[in-house]
Motif scaffolding. Structure first.
Motif, PDB file in Angstrom:
ATOM      1  N   GLY A 156     106.252   6.707 -31.433  1.00 28.84           N
ATOM      2  CA  GLY A 156     105.036   6.058 -30.958  1.00 28.84           C
ATOM      3  C   GLY A 156     104.480   6.660 -29.686  1.00 28.84           C
ATOM      4  N   LEU A 157     104.689   7.965 -29.488  1.00 26.48           N
ATOM      5  CA  LEU A 157     104.236   8.640 -28.274  1.00 26.48           C
ATOM      6  C   LEU A 157     103.076   9.572 -28.593  1.00 26.48           C
ATOM      7  N   ASP A 158     102.061   9.551 -27.736  1.00 27.46           N
ATOM      8  CA  ASP A 158     100.942  10.464 -27.928  1.00 27.46           C
ATOM      9  C   ASP A 158     101.271  11.805 -27.273  1.00 27.46           C
ATOM     10  N   TYR A 159     100.657  12.874 -27.776  1.00 28.39           N
ATOM     11  CA  TYR A 159     100.973  14.220 -27.309  1.00 28.39           C
ATOM     12  C   TYR A 159      99.765  15.113 -27.511  1.00 28.39           C
ATOM     13  N   ALA A 160      99.813  16.282 -26.915  1.00 27.14           N
ATOM     14  CA  ALA A 160      98.740  17.259 -27.088  1.00 27.14           C
ATOM     15  C   ALA A 160      99.297  18.645 -26.833  1.00 27.14           C
ATOM     16  N   THR A 161      98.778  19.625 -27.585  1.00 32.25           N
ATOM     17  CA  THR A 161      99.155  21.013 -27.345  1.00 32.25           C
ATOM     18  C   THR A 161      98.521  21.477 -26.045  1.00 32.25           C
ATOM     19  N   GLU A 162      99.302  22.119 -25.203  1.00 35.43           N
ATOM     20  CA  GLU A 162      98.794  22.565 -23.919  1.00 35.43           C
ATOM     21  C   GLU A 162      98.032  23.883 -24.066  1.00 35.43           C
ATOM     22  N   GLU A 163      97.462  24.331 -22.973  1.00 30.23           N
ATOM     23  CA  GLU A 163      96.685  25.575 -22.984  1.00 30.23           C
ATOM     24  C   GLU A 163      97.525  26.720 -23.529  1.00 30.23           C
ATOM     25  N   ASN A 164      98.787  26.751 -23.130  1.00 29.65           N
ATOM     26  CA  ASN A 164      99.739  27.684 -23.715  1.00 29.65           C
ATOM     27  C   ASN A 164     100.206  27.070 -25.030  1.00 29.65           C
ATOM     28  N   GLU A 165      99.911  27.693 -26.165  1.00 29.85           N
ATOM     29  CA  GLU A 165     100.159  27.080 -27.466  1.00 29.85           C
ATOM     30  C   GLU A 165     101.634  26.871 -27.771  1.00 29.85           C
ATOM     31  N   GLY A 166     102.510  27.430 -26.960  1.00 29.49           N
ATOM     32  CA  GLY A 166     103.938  27.238 -27.172  1.00 29.49           C
ATOM     33  C   GLY A 166     104.497  26.046 -26.425  1.00 29.49           C
ATOM     34  N   ARG A 167     103.610  25.173 -25.929  1.00 29.76           N
ATOM     35  CA  ARG A 167     104.041  24.021 -25.147  1.00 29.76           C
ATOM     36  C   ARG A 167     103.326  22.767 -25.636  1.00 29.76           C
ATOM     37  N   ILE A 168     104.020  21.635 -25.535  1.00 28.74           N
ATOM     38  CA  ILE A 168     103.442  20.341 -25.908  1.00 28.74           C
ATOM     39  C   ILE A 168     103.610  19.379 -24.738  1.00 28.74           C
ATOM     40  N   TYR A 169     102.520  18.688 -24.406  1.00 30.73           N
ATOM     41  CA  TYR A 169     102.558  17.655 -23.374  1.00 30.73           C
ATOM     42  C   TYR A 169     102.767  16.315 -24.066  1.00 30.73           C
ATOM     43  N   VAL A 170     103.795  15.572 -23.655  1.00 30.89           N
ATOM     44  CA  VAL A 170     104.116  14.281 -24.265  1.00 30.89           C
ATOM     45  C   VAL A 170     103.993  13.188 -23.214  1.00 30.89           C
ATOM     46  N   ASP A 171     103.184  12.165 -23.509  1.00 31.35           N
ATOM     47  CA  ASP A 171     103.073  11.014 -22.615  1.00 31.35           C
ATOM     48  C   ASP A 171     104.179  10.023 -22.967  1.00 31.35           C
ATOM     49  N   LEU A 172     104.965   9.630 -21.982  1.00 28.38           N
ATOM     50  CA  LEU A 172     106.115   8.759 -22.219  1.00 28.38           C
ATOM     51  C   LEU A 172     105.821   7.295 -21.915  1.00 28.38           C
ATOM     52  N   GLY A 173     104.596   7.011 -21.452  1.00 27.75           N
ATOM     53  CA  GLY A 173     104.280   5.648 -21.038  1.00 27.75           C
ATOM     54  C   GLY A 173     103.445   4.863 -22.024  1.00 27.75           C
ATOM     55  N   GLY A 174     103.247   5.392 -23.228  1.00 28.29           N
ATOM     56  CA  GLY A 174     102.456   4.680 -24.221  1.00 28.29           C
ATOM     57  C   GLY A 174     100.965   4.859 -24.064  1.00 28.29           C
ATOM     58  N   ASN A 175     100.531   5.827 -23.269  1.00 23.12           N
ATOM     59  CA  ASN A 175      99.106   6.069 -23.052  1.00 23.12           C
ATOM     60  C   ASN A 175      98.582   7.122 -24.020  1.00 23.12           C
ATOM     61  N   ARG A 176      97.276   7.124 -24.205  1.00 23.02           N
ATOM     62  CA  ARG A 176      96.640   8.139 -25.021  1.00 23.02           C
ATOM     63  C   ARG A 176      96.454   9.405 -24.199  1.00 23.02           C
ATOM     64  N   VAL A 177      96.618  10.547 -24.859  1.00 19.68           N
ATOM     65  CA  VAL A 177      96.454  11.828 -24.184  1.00 19.68           C
ATOM     66  C   VAL A 177      95.126  12.438 -24.618  1.00 19.68           C
ATOM     67  N   GLY A 178      94.241  12.653 -23.664  1.00 18.37           N
ATOM     68  CA  GLY A 178      92.995  13.336 -23.964  1.00 18.37           C
ATOM     69  C   GLY A 178      93.198  14.825 -23.788  1.00 18.37           C
ATOM     70  N   VAL A 179      92.860  15.299 -22.623  1.00 14.19           N
ATOM     71  CA  VAL A 179      93.104  16.697 -22.276  1.00 14.19           C
ATOM     72  C   VAL A 179      94.376  16.752 -21.448  1.00 14.19           C
ATOM     73  N   PRO A 180      95.374  17.519 -21.874  1.00 14.59           N
ATOM     74  CA  PRO A 180      96.618  17.578 -21.102  1.00 14.59           C
ATOM     75  C   PRO A 180      96.373  18.146 -19.715  1.00 14.59           C
ATOM     76  N   PRO A 181      97.162  17.734 -18.730  1.00 14.69           N
ATOM     77  CA  PRO A 181      96.986  18.237 -17.368  1.00 14.69           C
ATOM     78  C   PRO A 181      97.303  19.721 -17.288  1.00 14.69           C
ATOM     79  N   PRO A 182      96.940  20.364 -16.183  1.00 10.88           N
ATOM     80  CA  PRO A 182      97.251  21.795 -16.028  1.00 10.88           C
ATOM     81  C   PRO A 182      98.746  22.048 -16.157  1.00 10.88           C
ATOM     82  N   LEU A 183      99.083  23.249 -16.584  1.00  8.45           N
ATOM     83  CA  LEU A 183     100.488  23.610 -16.736  1.00  8.45           C
ATOM     84  C   LEU A 183     101.193  23.542 -15.389  1.00  8.45           C
ATOM     85  N   PRO A 184     102.401  22.979 -15.356  1.00  7.51           N
ATOM     86  CA  PRO A 184     103.150  22.967 -14.101  1.00  7.51           C
ATOM     87  C   PRO A 184     103.630  24.368 -13.771  1.00  7.51           C
TER      88      PRO A 184
END
Length: 234
Positions: A156-184
């Motif tokens: 039940g977690l929302d996620y999005a592919t990051e700018e680097n296609e080999g990475r996925i941003y996963v929100d752990l708080g139950g929120n919707r992910v629009g545009v993932p934040p900049p790469l750390p």
């Protein structure tokens, strides 16, 4: 069927490493592949022996095949833990990042689920998951990414592919992910994305209620069922 393995060597690591480390990873995977070949041989011969009516020999070969299966699993476990320690050691990746390079798909899924649950228990709100671009996979197809996305949906977690296609941003708080934040920013020495290897997860079959049979017939049916089950995982 033996698990198809390639010699990943340095491509399984996210940092510059020594030849010794690369060879150790390949050695463990090669040992697992050798055990898989022995397992298949035992199960094939067990099936042939059963067809000839040599049930005692079939049972012995089946048991030997299971021993090779356990060794195969142990070598793969050692390889998985070895590469995970190397790629996720302190200073190798950011604290909110997990790197799954060098893992079979099933291994990656188990590791990621444990990490997600631990992160949620500690109040962490997101996780960057490095799955690789599939550059070193057969056909250059990403194998880890689809399974990671499936796991996120199951949890039940929302996620999005990051700018680097080999990475996925996963929100752990139950929120919707629009545009993932900049790469750390990654620690110095990190060298990016490679593909994962694939080990199919065995499919679970529904159990049926067994019918009562005479003892001798039941013993023969048990052996035949064991042989058929062994063949399914080869």
């Amino acid at each position: 069927m033996a698990i198809p393995l390639s010699r990943l060597g340095g491509s399984a690591f996210n940092h510059r490493t020594s030849v010794d480390l690369e060879e150790e990873y390949d050695r463990l995977r090669d040992l697992a592949r050798a055990e898989a070949d022995k397992k298949k041989s035992c199960f094939d011969r067990a099936h042939e022996a059963y067809e000839r009516g040599e049930k005692a020999e079939a049972k012995a070969l089946s048991d030997e095949g299971k021993r090779h299966q356990r060794k195969q699993d142990e070598y793969n476990k050692q390889a998985s833990e070895f590469i995970f320690r190397e790629n996720n050691a302190p200073g190798r990746v950011a604290e909110d990042t997990i790197d799954l390079h060098g893992q079979f798909v099933e291994e990656a899924e188990d590791i990621l689920e444990a990490r997600i649950r631990d992160a949620q228990a500690r109040g962490q709100m997101h996780l960057h998951v490095i799955v690789g671009k599939g550059n070193h996979s057969t056909g250059r197809v990403q194998k880890l990414k689809p399974r990671v996305e499936q796991l996120c949906r199951e949890l039940g977690l929302d996620y999005a592919t990051e700018e680097n296609e080999g990475r996925i941003y996963v929100d752990l708080g139950g929120n919707r992910v629009g545009v993932p934040p900049p790469l750390p920013s990654q620690p110095q020495g990190y060298e990016g994305d490679h593909g994962g290897s694939h080990r199919p997860r065995p499919q679970k079959r529904p159990q049926e209620r067994p019918q009562q049979r005479p003892p001798q017939q039941q013993e023969e049916d048990d052996l035949w069922g064991c042989l058929k089950g062994c063949c399914l995982v080869m």
